[in-house]
Design a protein around this motif. Sequence first.
Motif, PDB file in Angstrom:
ATOM      1  N   GLU A  25     -60.892 -32.064 -44.725  1.00  0.00           N
ATOM      2  CA  GLU A  25     -61.003 -30.606 -44.948  1.00  0.00           C
ATOM      3  C   GLU A  25     -62.379 -30.219 -44.357  1.00  0.00           C
ATOM      4  O   GLU A  25     -62.663 -28.782 -43.978  1.00  0.00           O
ATOM      5  CB  GLU A  25     -61.243 -29.871 -46.252  1.00  0.00           C
ATOM      6  N   PHE A  26     -63.088 -31.179 -43.619  1.00  0.00           N
ATOM      7  CA  PHE A  26     -64.501 -30.706 -43.272  1.00  0.00           C
ATOM      8  C   PHE A  26     -64.466 -29.899 -42.003  1.00  0.00           C
ATOM      9  O   PHE A  26     -63.797 -30.515 -40.894  1.00  0.00           O
ATOM     10  CB  PHE A  26     -65.354 -32.052 -43.108  1.00  0.00           C
ATOM     11  N   GLY A  27     -64.988 -28.584 -42.042  1.00  0.00           N
ATOM     12  CA  GLY A  27     -64.740 -27.860 -40.632  1.00  0.00           C
ATOM     13  C   GLY A  27     -63.190 -27.220 -40.511  1.00  0.00           C
ATOM     14  O   GLY A  27     -62.894 -26.713 -39.574  1.00  0.00           O
ATOM     15  N   ASP A  28     -62.434 -27.310 -41.726  1.00  0.00           N
ATOM     16  CA  ASP A  28     -60.996 -26.882 -41.753  1.00  0.00           C
ATOM     17  C   ASP A  28     -61.255 -25.172 -41.644  1.00  0.00           C
ATOM     18  O   ASP A  28     -62.172 -24.664 -41.956  1.00  0.00           O
ATOM     19  CB  ASP A  28     -60.500 -27.176 -42.793  1.00  0.00           C
ATOM     20  N   LEU A  29     -60.022 -24.642 -41.448  1.00  0.00           N
ATOM     21  CA  LEU A  29     -59.845 -23.157 -41.106  1.00  0.00           C
ATOM     22  C   LEU A  29     -60.620 -22.574 -42.466  1.00  0.00           C
ATOM     23  O   LEU A  29     -61.224 -21.465 -42.433  1.00  0.00           O
ATOM     24  CB  LEU A  29     -58.406 -22.752 -40.949  1.00  0.00           C
ATOM     25  N   THR A  30     -60.083 -22.992 -43.599  1.00  0.00           N
ATOM     26  CA  THR A  30     -60.456 -22.279 -44.800  1.00  0.00           C
ATOM     27  C   THR A  30     -61.961 -22.367 -45.218  1.00  0.00           C
ATOM     28  O   THR A  30     -62.570 -21.636 -45.654  1.00  0.00           O
ATOM     29  CB  THR A  30     -59.752 -22.833 -46.067  1.00  0.00           C
ATOM     30  N   GLN A  31     -62.587 -23.525 -44.877  1.00  0.00           N
ATOM     31  CA  GLN A  31     -64.057 -23.767 -44.812  1.00  0.00           C
ATOM     32  C   GLN A  31     -64.692 -22.719 -43.972  1.00  0.00           C
ATOM     33  O   GLN A  31     -65.714 -21.946 -44.414  1.00  0.00           O
ATOM     34  CB  GLN A  31     -64.366 -25.051 -44.681  1.00  0.00           C
ATOM     35  N   ILE A  32     -64.036 -22.650 -42.817  1.00  0.00           N
ATOM     36  CA  ILE A  32     -64.750 -21.590 -41.767  1.00  0.00           C
ATOM     37  C   ILE A  32     -64.646 -20.016 -42.167  1.00  0.00           C
ATOM     38  O   ILE A  32     -65.548 -19.261 -42.259  1.00  0.00           O
ATOM     39  CB  ILE A  32     -64.301 -21.763 -40.385  1.00  0.00           C
ATOM     40  N   MET A  33     -63.316 -19.966 -42.861  1.00  0.00           N
ATOM     41  CA  MET A  33     -63.142 -18.430 -43.252  1.00  0.00           C
ATOM     42  C   MET A  33     -64.042 -18.249 -44.558  1.00  0.00           C
ATOM     43  O   MET A  33     -64.395 -17.132 -44.387  1.00  0.00           O
ATOM     44  CB  MET A  33     -61.612 -18.662 -43.924  1.00  0.00           C
ATOM     45  N   THR A  34     -64.151 -19.234 -45.289  1.00  0.00           N
ATOM     46  CA  THR A  34     -65.078 -18.848 -46.377  1.00  0.00           C
ATOM     47  C   THR A  34     -66.613 -18.611 -45.934  1.00  0.00           C
ATOM     48  O   THR A  34     -67.119 -17.749 -46.494  1.00  0.00           O
ATOM     49  CB  THR A  34     -65.137 -20.052 -47.508  1.00  0.00           C
TER      50      THR A  34
END
Length: 193
Positions: A118-127
């Motif tokens: 999940e590092f740099g994943d879409l949901t992390q960027i979205m958050t």
Amino acid sequence: MISITVTALVFGVVFLAELPDKTALAGLVLGTRYRASYVFAGVAAAFTLHVVLAVAAGSVLTLLPQQVVHAVTGVLFLGGAAMLLFKKDDGDEEIRRPENQSFWKVAGAGFMLILVAEFGDLTQIMTANLAARYDDPLSVGLGAVLALWAVAGLGIVGGKALMKRVPLALITKIAALLMTGLGVWSLWEAITG
């Protein structure tokens, strides 16, 4: 003070964006092989770390002029929507299974899987975008972590049943539509603000 509105919005967007992700399927696989509570503990800890990092990054963005923040988050939301709509499924991810059923081995395997995947994943960027957009790190963090935990729980406990009832393509399209709306709204505010 926590805003219920921001928390609910973030929860909905992050939940829908994460649901079609392979991480939910990885949690499902681990959950079918190991004690669900052990898997969830590791996965939840990794998601919490990801949300803290994302909210911190988004909070730094709030130091920029508001129009710049709206423009950047608008473009990133639209990019995220495009990623959801056009991503290709590239097969199953390799899941390393721990040798025994101890809490630390199973939770550690779940933690490392999510931490790396999940590092740099879409949901992390979205958050991070949502933290910058709303300048409310507690509400955004709470909504994001609850959404990620909910997806992990669903994946671990009942992923197969959910995927049989709700088509993954529909979930992906709804998440992309929400992100497109947030992107257009942010760009509109950047232009008119």
